[in-house]
Design a protein around this motif. Sequence first.
Motif, PDB file in Angstrom:
ATOM      1  N   ASP A  11       0.809  -1.221   0.000  1.00  0.00           N
ATOM      2  CA  ASP A  11       0.000   0.000   0.000  1.00  0.00           C
ATOM      3  C   ASP A  11       0.842   1.271   0.000  1.00  0.00           C
ATOM      4  N   PHE A  12       2.159   1.130   0.032  1.00  0.00           N
ATOM      5  CA  PHE A  12       3.037   2.293   0.189  1.00  0.00           C
ATOM      6  C   PHE A  12       2.770   3.388  -0.845  1.00  0.00           C
ATOM      7  N   GLU A  13       2.718   3.060  -2.119  1.00  0.00           N
ATOM      8  CA  GLU A  13       2.574   4.087  -3.157  1.00  0.00           C
ATOM      9  C   GLU A  13       1.263   4.858  -3.010  1.00  0.00           C
ATOM     10  N   GLU A  14       0.185   4.155  -2.706  1.00  0.00           N
ATOM     11  CA  GLU A  14      -1.099   4.828  -2.503  1.00  0.00           C
ATOM     12  C   GLU A  14      -1.022   5.785  -1.311  1.00  0.00           C
ATOM     13  N   MET A  15      -0.371   5.333  -0.246  1.00  0.00           N
ATOM     14  CA  MET A  15      -0.267   6.160   0.945  1.00  0.00           C
ATOM     15  C   MET A  15       0.645   7.363   0.707  1.00  0.00           C
ATOM     16  N   LEU A  16       1.684   7.173  -0.075  1.00  0.00           N
ATOM     17  CA  LEU A  16       2.544   8.296  -0.450  1.00  0.00           C
ATOM     18  C   LEU A  16       1.747   9.330  -1.241  1.00  0.00           C
ATOM     19  N   ALA A  17       0.924   8.874  -2.160  1.00  0.00           N
ATOM     20  CA  ALA A  17       0.100   9.795  -2.958  1.00  0.00           C
ATOM     21  C   ALA A  17      -0.850  10.583  -2.062  1.00  0.00           C
ATOM     22  N   ILE A  18      -1.456   9.923  -1.084  1.00  0.00           N
ATOM     23  CA  ILE A  18      -2.360  10.613  -0.153  1.00  0.00           C
ATOM     24  C   ILE A  18      -1.577  11.645   0.654  1.00  0.00           C
ATOM     25  N   ARG A  19      -0.415  11.260   1.135  1.00  0.00           N
ATOM     26  CA  ARG A  19       0.420  12.173   1.936  1.00  0.00           C
ATOM     27  C   ARG A  19       0.786  13.416   1.133  1.00  0.00           C
ATOM     28  N   MET A  20       1.241  13.212  -0.098  1.00  0.00           N
ATOM     29  CA  MET A  20       1.652  14.358  -0.917  1.00  0.00           C
ATOM     30  C   MET A  20       0.459  15.234  -1.285  1.00  0.00           C
ATOM     31  N   GLU A  21      -0.666  14.614  -1.588  1.00  0.00           N
ATOM     32  CA  GLU A  21      -1.866  15.370  -1.931  1.00  0.00           C
ATOM     33  C   GLU A  21      -2.319  16.222  -0.741  1.00  0.00           C
ATOM     34  N   THR A  22      -2.219  15.661   0.446  1.00  0.00           N
ATOM     35  CA  THR A  22      -2.685  16.336   1.640  1.00  0.00           C
ATOM     36  C   THR A  22      -1.719  17.435   2.100  1.00  0.00           C
ATOM     37  N   LEU A  23      -0.428  17.186   2.019  1.00  0.00           N
ATOM     38  CA  LEU A  23       0.563  18.129   2.543  1.00  0.00           C
ATOM     39  C   LEU A  23       1.051  19.161   1.528  1.00  0.00           C
ATOM     40  N   ARG A  24       0.798  18.941   0.271  1.00  0.00           N
ATOM     41  CA  ARG A  24       1.404  19.770  -0.768  1.00  0.00           C
ATOM     42  C   ARG A  24       1.227  21.269  -0.529  1.00  0.00           C
ATOM     43  N   GLU A  25       0.003  21.708  -0.310  1.00  0.00           N
ATOM     44  CA  GLU A  25      -0.258  23.140  -0.150  1.00  0.00           C
ATOM     45  C   GLU A  25       0.522  23.719   1.036  1.00  0.00           C
ATOM     46  N   SER A  26       0.498  23.039   2.175  1.00  0.00           N
ATOM     47  CA  SER A  26       1.212  23.527   3.363  1.00  0.00           C
ATOM     48  C   SER A  26       2.716  23.545   3.131  1.00  0.00           C
ATOM     49  N   LEU A  27       3.246  22.511   2.496  1.00  0.00           N
ATOM     50  CA  LEU A  27       4.683  22.458   2.229  1.00  0.00           C
ATOM     51  C   LEU A  27       5.098  23.523   1.219  1.00  0.00           C
ATOM     52  N   GLU A  28       4.273  23.756   0.221  1.00  0.00           N
ATOM     53  CA  GLU A  28       4.586  24.809  -0.756  1.00  0.00           C
ATOM     54  C   GLU A  28       4.604  26.174  -0.080  1.00  0.00           C
ATOM     55  N   ARG A  29       3.682  26.405   0.851  1.00  0.00           N
ATOM     56  CA  ARG A  29       3.636  27.677   1.584  1.00  0.00           C
ATOM     57  C   ARG A  29       4.936  27.908   2.346  1.00  0.00           C
ATOM     58  N   LEU A  30       5.545  26.826   2.844  1.00  0.00           N
ATOM     59  CA  LEU A  30       6.815  26.918   3.568  1.00  0.00           C
ATOM     60  C   LEU A  30       8.023  26.815   2.637  1.00  0.00           C
ATOM     61  N   GLY A  31       7.772  26.644   1.341  1.00  0.00           N
ATOM     62  CA  GLY A  31       8.876  26.466   0.392  1.00  0.00           C
ATOM     63  C   GLY A  31       9.580  25.139   0.569  1.00  0.00           C
ATOM     64  N   ARG A  32       8.855  24.109   1.021  1.00  0.00           N
ATOM     65  CA  ARG A  32       9.475  22.822   1.365  1.00  0.00           C
ATOM     66  C   ARG A  32       8.903  21.634   0.599  1.00  0.00           C
ATOM     67  N   PHE A  33       8.062  21.861  -0.417  1.00  0.00           N
ATOM     68  CA  PHE A  33       7.503  20.709  -1.135  1.00  0.00           C
ATOM     69  C   PHE A  33       8.579  20.088  -2.014  1.00  0.00           C
ATOM     70  N   ASP A  34       8.831  18.808  -1.782  1.00  0.00           N
ATOM     71  CA  ASP A  34       9.847  18.064  -2.521  1.00  0.00           C
ATOM     72  C   ASP A  34       9.395  16.599  -2.550  1.00  0.00           C
ATOM     73  N   PRO A  35       8.922  16.107  -3.713  1.00  0.00           N
ATOM     74  CA  PRO A  35       8.432  14.721  -3.785  1.00  0.00           C
ATOM     75  C   PRO A  35       9.464  13.681  -3.333  1.00  0.00           C
ATOM     76  N   ALA A  36      10.735  13.895  -3.630  1.00  0.00           N
ATOM     77  CA  ALA A  36      11.756  12.929  -3.213  1.00  0.00           C
ATOM     78  C   ALA A  36      11.873  12.892  -1.688  1.00  0.00           C
ATOM     79  N   ARG A  37      11.848  14.065  -1.060  1.00  0.00           N
ATOM     80  CA  ARG A  37      11.930  14.107   0.406  1.00  0.00           C
ATOM     81  C   ARG A  37      10.671  13.496   1.027  1.00  0.00           C
TER      82      ARG A  37
END
Length: 153
Positions: A11-37
Motif C-alpha cells: 500500500d506504500f505508493e497509494e499512501m505516499l500519494a495521499i500524503r503528498m496530496e494532503t501536505l502539498r499546499e502547506s509544504l509549498e507555503r513553507l517552500g518545502r515541497f519536494d516529492p523525493a523528500r
Amino acid sequence: MLSLAPVAACDFEEMLAIRMETLRESLERLGRFDPARARERLEAGFAPEYMRHIVQDDQRVGYITLRPASGQVPRTLQLDHLYIRPIFQSGGIGAWALDWAKAQALLQDCDITLSALKQSAANRFYLRHGFIQVGESEFDLDYRWSQSRGVPA
C-alpha cells in the motif's frame, strides 16, 4: 460509514500519494515541497503494523499512524500521520479518526504526541480537539493530548 482497515507493505505508493496530496499546499507555503523528500520521510517511518487506512463506504479516504513513542514519560503514543484526502476533509472524518486514537490512548493509559507543519490548517484542528502546543522547531509545532484532561468526544 467509516471504518479502519489494515495496511500492507504493497500500500506504500497509494499512501505516499495521499500524503503528498494532503501536505502539498502547506509544504509549498513553507517552500518545502519536494516529492523525493516526501518519499524518503514516509519510507523512514513506514510501519504497516501501526497504520490503518481510513475507509468511507468502501473507499480509502486517508490513513492514520499511531505507534508507541520510545522513552517518553508518561507513556505516550505518537500520532505520526493523520491524512485525509482534501476532497473528503471538513466532513468529520479526521475528528472520527482522532477519537479512535484517543480511545486507543485511554485503553493503554497513554498520552498522544504529534507534530504538525507550521502554517497548516491541521494546527487549528488539533487545538480544537484538545491538544496543547508543547514545543516548536524550525518547520513544526509539537502537541500533546493528555488523557487526564478529558476523554474523547
